[in-house]
Design an enzyme around this catalytic site. Structure first.
Site, PDB file in Angstrom:
ATOM      1  CG  ASP A 174      -2.023   1.036   1.168  1.00 39.27           C
ATOM      2  OD1 ASP A 174      -2.897   0.997   0.299  1.00 39.27           O
ATOM      3  OD2 ASP A 174      -1.957   1.940   2.015  1.00 39.27           O
ATOM      4  CE1 TYR A 305      -6.066  18.761   0.918  1.00 34.61           C
ATOM      5  CE2 TYR A 305      -3.734  19.200   1.300  1.00 34.61           C
ATOM      6  CZ  TYR A 305      -4.969  19.614   0.833  1.00 34.61           C
ATOM      7  OH  TYR A 305      -5.104  20.868   0.288  1.00 34.61           O
ATOM      8  CG  HIS A 352      -4.945  -3.808   1.317  1.00 34.28           C
ATOM      9  ND1 HIS A 352      -4.493  -3.100   0.229  1.00 34.28           N
ATOM     10  CD2 HIS A 352      -4.774  -2.984   2.388  1.00 34.28           C
ATOM     11  CE1 HIS A 352      -4.096  -1.899   0.612  1.00 34.28           C
ATOM     12  NE2 HIS A 352      -4.243  -1.808   1.922  1.00 34.28           N
TER      13      HIS A 352
END
Length: 374
Positions: A174, A305, A352
């Site tokens: 990830d 972000y 995952h």
């Protein structure tokens, strides 16, 4: 301990544990529409059961002690406190290995992986360095803006230098896969190889926002059409959590820091959607607890972000590359631009979170990849 590296122990005050239990006992629950099950988020019954277990049966002190069995440290790099596990092997042939978790995860993801790497029954052993990403768990408070994957990778290079490792491997999944690739691109003089894990859903999801990743797909090809469909489904149905964190991390941060139910649901939803093998419930709740006790749901959102608004994707690594694909099909081969000589392993089960779902398979693949490298 040089360069300001300090020993660290996790010691959450009992008042914080009691407060968590009180908040869970007095939670306000929404209603639920009939028949929606998982289509609109975590079902009410599922979360109630998990929250009750967290409040009445989950033993934070036992899990805290389990984490504290591993040597932990903090240091300041580029103005940011960095927390990391540093577990050395007794084996004389052990190789340093830097492993990086992703989102929504923590170093607790590696609780079933560290010992098979440090002290394997056979094969390659490792000295394991496992940092908490900036803004996650005890790598808080987040001291500044700008902590995307590139800045994190540069901090990891500095960390491995401070620890005195001249040659080391890197691994991640990830966000950790992106950071690991950037470390290899930045520090090829010292990195012996980079190993990453992925799965079809993650690869398709990532392809929706990494420039150029899906350029080779042909909508007229049946397999590529399936992949494009997955990307479209993620964009329409699965990306809401990412969209709000990529655009309004401060706003969602209030809820994640103030509501244990929201923090629990935020992570439990992804673990449910992104796994196909059972995940130890206590291990899952240890990660949720780390987010809750440190308030890092908000700061982790800020780092997402930062990456969403970053243009720094790093240079391609010029070192040996290894890929472990869990829940394999053609998706990853079509999307990942792997060199022809890359190590490539495919496992039918796990997705995952392979360090939690299939740690023995992952440890074996890490030994297979890094064992021959010098």
């Amino acid at each position: 301990m040089s360069d300001g590296i300090r020993p660290f122990r996790i010691e959450i005050p009992q008042s914080d544990v009691d407060y968590l239990h009180d908040r869970l006992a007095n939670a306000r629950w929404p209603g639920e529409l009939p028949g929606v099950e998982w289509t609109r988020g975590v079902p009410l019954g599922h979360l109630k059961e998990l929250a009750e277990y967290w409040r009445t049966q989950y033993d934070w002190r036992a899990q805290e002690a389990r984490l504290n069995r591993y040597p932990q440290f903090t240091t300041e790099i580029d103005g940011q406190r960095i927390h990391f596990l540093h577990v050395r092997s007794d084996r004389p042939d052990a190789k340093p290995l830097l492993i990086t978790h992703g989102y929504p995860s923590s170093v607790a993801e590696f609780l079933h992986l560290i010992e098979p790497l440090v002290d394997p029954a056979e094969g390659q052993a490792f000295h394991v360095v496992a940092p908490s990403l900036p803004g996650y768990a005890f790598s808080t408070p987040l001291g500044a803006t700008g902590w995307g994957m590139g800045r994190t990778a540069r901090a990891w290079v500095e960390l491995m230098g401070r620890l005195g490792y001249e040659r080391y491997g890197v691994h991640g999944g990830d966000v950790g896969a992106g950071v690991s690739g950037m470390v290899a691109g930045l520090d090829g003089e010292h990195v012996i190889g980079v190993h990453v894990v992925t799965d079809p859903l993650t690869a398709a999801n990532v392809a929706t926002f990494i420039p150029g990743m899906a350029d080779r797909l042909d909508a007229n090809d049946p397999v590529d059409k399936l992949i494009l469909g997955r990307m479209d489904a993620f964009d329409k149905e699965g990306s809401g959590y990412l969209a709000i964190q990529n655009s309004r991390p401060q706003t969602i941060g209030y809820g994640l820091v103030d509501s244990p139910l929201l923090q629990l649901a935020w992570i439990a939803e992804k673990v449910h959607e992104w796994t196909d093998l059972p995940v130890d419930r206590d291990q899952l709740l240890t990660t949720v607890s780390l987010y809750w006790f440190t308030g890092s749901g908000a700061t982790a959102a800020h780092t997402l972000y930062e990456q969403a608004h970053a243009s720094d994707w790093g240079a391609p690594p010029a070192v040996p590359q290894g890929f472990a694909v869990f829940g394999s099909d053609e998706t990853v081969r079509r999307l990942v631009h792997a060199p022809a000589d890359a190590h490539w392993s495919e496992f039918q089960r796990g997705r995952h979170f392979p360090a939690m779902e299939a740690p023995a398979l992952l440890a074996g693949d890490l030994r297979a990849f890094f064992g021959p490298l010098r």
